[in-house]
Write a protein that holds these residues in place. Structure first.
Motif, PDB file in Angstrom:
ATOM      1  N   ALA A 197      16.029  59.393  72.968  1.00  0.00           N
ATOM      2  CA  ALA A 197      15.610  60.418  73.925  1.00  0.00           C
ATOM      3  C   ALA A 197      16.682  60.577  74.997  1.00  0.00           C
ATOM      4  O   ALA A 197      17.465  59.666  75.259  1.00  0.00           O
ATOM      5  CB  ALA A 197      14.274  60.047  74.557  1.00  0.00           C
ATOM      6  N   VAL A 198      16.689  61.747  75.624  1.00  0.00           N
ATOM      7  CA  VAL A 198      17.658  62.032  76.687  1.00  0.00           C
ATOM      8  C   VAL A 198      16.965  62.761  77.824  1.00  0.00           C
ATOM      9  O   VAL A 198      16.027  63.539  77.612  1.00  0.00           O
ATOM     10  CB  VAL A 198      18.840  62.882  76.140  1.00  0.00           C
ATOM     11  CG1 VAL A 198      18.353  64.200  75.566  1.00  0.00           C
ATOM     12  CG2 VAL A 198      19.880  63.128  77.232  1.00  0.00           C
ATOM     13  N   ILE A 199      17.422  62.496  79.039  1.00  0.00           N
ATOM     14  CA  ILE A 199      16.918  63.203  80.216  1.00  0.00           C
ATOM     15  C   ILE A 199      18.049  63.246  81.233  1.00  0.00           C
ATOM     16  O   ILE A 199      18.974  62.431  81.174  1.00  0.00           O
ATOM     17  CB  ILE A 199      15.661  62.510  80.804  1.00  0.00           C
ATOM     18  CG1 ILE A 199      14.859  63.487  81.664  1.00  0.00           C
ATOM     19  CG2 ILE A 199      16.027  61.243  81.582  1.00  0.00           C
ATOM     20  CD1 ILE A 199      13.450  63.001  81.992  1.00  0.00           C
ATOM     21  N   GLY A 200      18.004  64.201  82.137  1.00  0.00           N
ATOM     22  CA  GLY A 200      19.019  64.257  83.171  1.00  0.00           C
ATOM     23  C   GLY A 200      19.696  65.605  83.268  1.00  0.00           C
ATOM     24  O   GLY A 200      19.206  66.615  82.755  1.00  0.00           O
ATOM     25  N   ILE A 242      23.560  54.720  79.218  1.00  0.00           N
ATOM     26  CA  ILE A 242      22.819  54.305  78.022  1.00  0.00           C
ATOM     27  C   ILE A 242      21.850  53.197  78.422  1.00  0.00           C
ATOM     28  O   ILE A 242      22.246  52.196  79.024  1.00  0.00           O
ATOM     29  CB  ILE A 242      23.768  53.767  76.939  1.00  0.00           C
ATOM     30  CG1 ILE A 242      24.678  54.879  76.417  1.00  0.00           C
ATOM     31  CG2 ILE A 242      22.990  53.166  75.785  1.00  0.00           C
ATOM     32  CD1 ILE A 242      25.748  54.388  75.463  1.00  0.00           C
ATOM     33  N   VAL A 243      20.588  53.373  78.109  1.00  0.00           N
ATOM     34  CA  VAL A 243      19.554  52.404  78.459  1.00  0.00           C
ATOM     35  C   VAL A 243      18.942  51.855  77.174  1.00  0.00           C
ATOM     36  O   VAL A 243      18.521  52.625  76.310  1.00  0.00           O
ATOM     37  CB  VAL A 243      18.455  53.051  79.335  1.00  0.00           C
ATOM     38  CG1 VAL A 243      17.402  52.035  79.722  1.00  0.00           C
ATOM     39  CG2 VAL A 243      19.073  53.677  80.587  1.00  0.00           C
ATOM     40  N   GLU A 244      18.888  50.535  77.057  1.00  0.00           N
ATOM     41  CA  GLU A 244      18.352  49.932  75.837  1.00  0.00           C
ATOM     42  C   GLU A 244      16.868  50.202  75.670  1.00  0.00           C
ATOM     43  O   GLU A 244      16.417  50.626  74.602  1.00  0.00           O
ATOM     44  CB  GLU A 244      18.595  48.417  75.842  1.00  0.00           C
ATOM     45  CG  GLU A 244      17.965  47.711  74.647  1.00  0.00           C
ATOM     46  CD  GLU A 244      18.053  46.197  74.718  1.00  0.00           C
ATOM     47  OE1 GLU A 244      17.402  45.537  73.881  1.00  0.00           O
ATOM     48  OE2 GLU A 244      18.764  45.674  75.596  1.00  0.00           O
ATOM     49  N   ILE A 265      20.917  60.423  81.091  1.00  0.00           N
ATOM     50  CA  ILE A 265      20.363  59.129  80.703  1.00  0.00           C
ATOM     51  C   ILE A 265      19.874  59.205  79.255  1.00  0.00           C
ATOM     52  O   ILE A 265      19.104  60.094  78.889  1.00  0.00           O
ATOM     53  CB  ILE A 265      19.204  58.722  81.635  1.00  0.00           C
ATOM     54  CG1 ILE A 265      19.684  58.732  83.091  1.00  0.00           C
ATOM     55  CG2 ILE A 265      18.666  57.347  81.263  1.00  0.00           C
ATOM     56  CD1 ILE A 265      18.565  58.567  84.116  1.00  0.00           C
ATOM     57  N   VAL A 266      20.347  58.269  78.438  1.00  0.00           N
ATOM     58  CA  VAL A 266      20.029  58.252  76.999  1.00  0.00           C
ATOM     59  C   VAL A 266      19.463  56.891  76.630  1.00  0.00           C
ATOM     60  O   VAL A 266      19.955  55.858  77.099  1.00  0.00           O
ATOM     61  CB  VAL A 266      21.283  58.521  76.148  1.00  0.00           C
ATOM     62  CG1 VAL A 266      20.957  58.419  74.654  1.00  0.00           C
ATOM     63  CG2 VAL A 266      21.886  59.883  76.475  1.00  0.00           C
ATOM     64  N   THR A 267      18.439  56.877  75.813  1.00  0.00           N
ATOM     65  CA  THR A 267      17.940  55.615  75.259  1.00  0.00           C
ATOM     66  C   THR A 267      17.814  55.711  73.744  1.00  0.00           C
ATOM     67  O   THR A 267      17.425  56.754  73.209  1.00  0.00           O
ATOM     68  CB  THR A 267      16.572  55.220  75.852  1.00  0.00           C
ATOM     69  OG1 THR A 267      16.150  53.967  75.275  1.00  0.00           O
ATOM     70  CG2 THR A 267      15.494  56.257  75.560  1.00  0.00           C
TER      71      THR A 267
END
Length: 415
Positions: A197-200, A242-244, A265-267
């Motif tokens: 998923a991505v946000i920002g 990048i967030v785990e 922000i991507v996870t």
């Protein structure tokens, strides 16, 4: 419209302009304060990516258009037909995807597939079934290309479950064919279900539809497995994070961290899938932004960051299309546990398997060249202590977004 229009792959020249944000009429510079912006811009990659010179002993892979792959499949089919008529045999020379054929390219800091191959023969009792599956998957890929459609790996399996028996068999054949055709798997029109998923501060078009990643609630926009349908990428972000973990992603999303610190922000929600890795690669390549990694303080968090950065051994033939170079490890660093006074009760004891994984990583050449990473990993193994990102919540639910990350950015505390 708040975004800065980024260069596109078109003949016309595009100029970067800062535009006002529609929500509160503030420009991007109104948000920027403190030293963090200087720190981030110091690690911004050059505007033009350098052309990589690969070692001679690697299997070179390149993106192929549908027409190019279609032609290549026909050429292979003609060769096989000729071999049957003249030699009475059908052999596939397939690149070996085992760990023994994976090469670490120290110059480019990438895991690449070597040039060793093996023979798969239709007339051999040992490999007759694998050869039949190879021919069947080639047939399915040929159909997808002619129809100009995509299929998931699961759909490929269900086209002939009696032959494949298990999906793991068809999945392996798909990867063999990608290596055989010397092209990344998405060129085959076969995709895997995506979970990232991505946000920002990001806008793009997906299959012609306009996507605004600031208006995706708190769950973010699901990353499509059809990365080739993403075009017209625009952003005024300063970095990609990048967030785990999905839990940390949700906290950052709910607190609108990306507005105070303009970011994307991507996870990957744990071990990243191919689509998430390709998406990060695409963003970094087109926007030329620095990438920071935020993972658990354990050996597996480090391995996840390495998969994003240098590739994986299993998919080494696709590394050039998946790896995002020079990712900075922002946190959670093992040294952060004492620095930020994380309570002992919020820390975890490493298992024997954790310690073994950590020690094996310390022997890898790509860790040896990252001396600061090696020191942090050594500290982790010596103290036999690990921690999840959520351990930061022991200081409060918003400690992550209001204290920890701002201080890390302000002091350039990444490695």
């Amino acid at each position: 419209m708040w975004v800065t229009k980024m260069p596109r792959k078109s003949k016309s020249k595009s100029k970067s302009k800062k535009k006002k944000m529609s929500d509160d009429k503030k420009t991007l510079t109104d948000w920027i304060s403190g030293k963090w912006i200087e720190n981030i811009r110091k690690i911004r990659p050059p505007k033009k990516a350098k052309k990589l010179k690969l070692p001679e002993n690697v299997h070179v892979v390149q993106e192929l258009s549908a027409q190019e792959l279609h032609k290549k499949i026909h050429e292979l089919t003609r060769k096989l037909t000729k071999d049957i008529l003249t030699k009475g045999e059908v052999n596939f020379e397939i690149p070996t995807r085992s760990a023994g054929n994976v090469i670490y390219d120290e110059v480019n800091d990438l895991l690449l597939l070597g040039n060793k191959t093996f023979t798969r023969s239709l007339l051999s009792l040992r490999s007759a079934r694998e050869s039949a599956m190879t021919m069947r998957v080639l047939e399915l890929i040929h159909y997808l290309i002619e129809e100009n459609i995509h299929a998931t790996k699961r759909e490929v399996y269900y086209n002939d479950p009696a032959l494949f028996k298990e999906q793991s068999n068809s999945d392996s054949i798909i990867e063999d064919i990608a290596a055989l055709m010397a092209t990344p798997r998405d060129s085959l029109h076969v995709v895997a279900a995506a979970k990232g998923a991505v946000i920002g501060r990001l806008k793009f078009k997906e299959g012609g539809d306009e996507i605004d990643c600031t208006k995706q609630g708190t769950g973010g926009k699901s990353i499509t497995p059809f990365i080739d349908t993403i075009t017209d990428i625009e952003s005024d972000a300063e970095f990609i994070l990048i967030v785990e973990k999905d839990a940390a992603f949700l906290r950052l999303a709910e607190d609108r961290f990306y507005n105070k610190y303009p970011s994307i922000i991507v996870t990957g929600k744990g071990q990243p899938d191919i689509a998430t890795r390709m998406f990060v690669k695409k963003l970094q390549r087109e926007l030329r932004l620095p990438v920071l990694g935020f993972v658990d303080s354990d050996p597996y968090g480090m391995k996840i960051l390495l998969v994003y950065s240098i590739g994986s051994k299993r998919l080494s033939y696709e590394t050039m299309f998946l790896a995002t170079p020079d990712i900075k490890w922002l946190g959670v660093l093992p040294s952060d546990l004492d620095k930020y006074n994380i309570p002992k009760s919020a820390r975890l004891k490493m298992t024997p398997a954790d310690i073994k994984t950590g020690k094996l990583l310390l022997k890898e050449p790509f860790i040896a060249r990252r001396k600061k990473w090696a020191r942090e990993l050594s500290l982790m193994v010596q103290t036999k202590t690990k921690a999840e990102i959520q351990a930061l919540a022991s200081h409060g639910f918003r400690f992550l977004t209001q204290e920890y990350l701002p201080q890390k950015l302000e002091t350039a505390d990444w490695i």
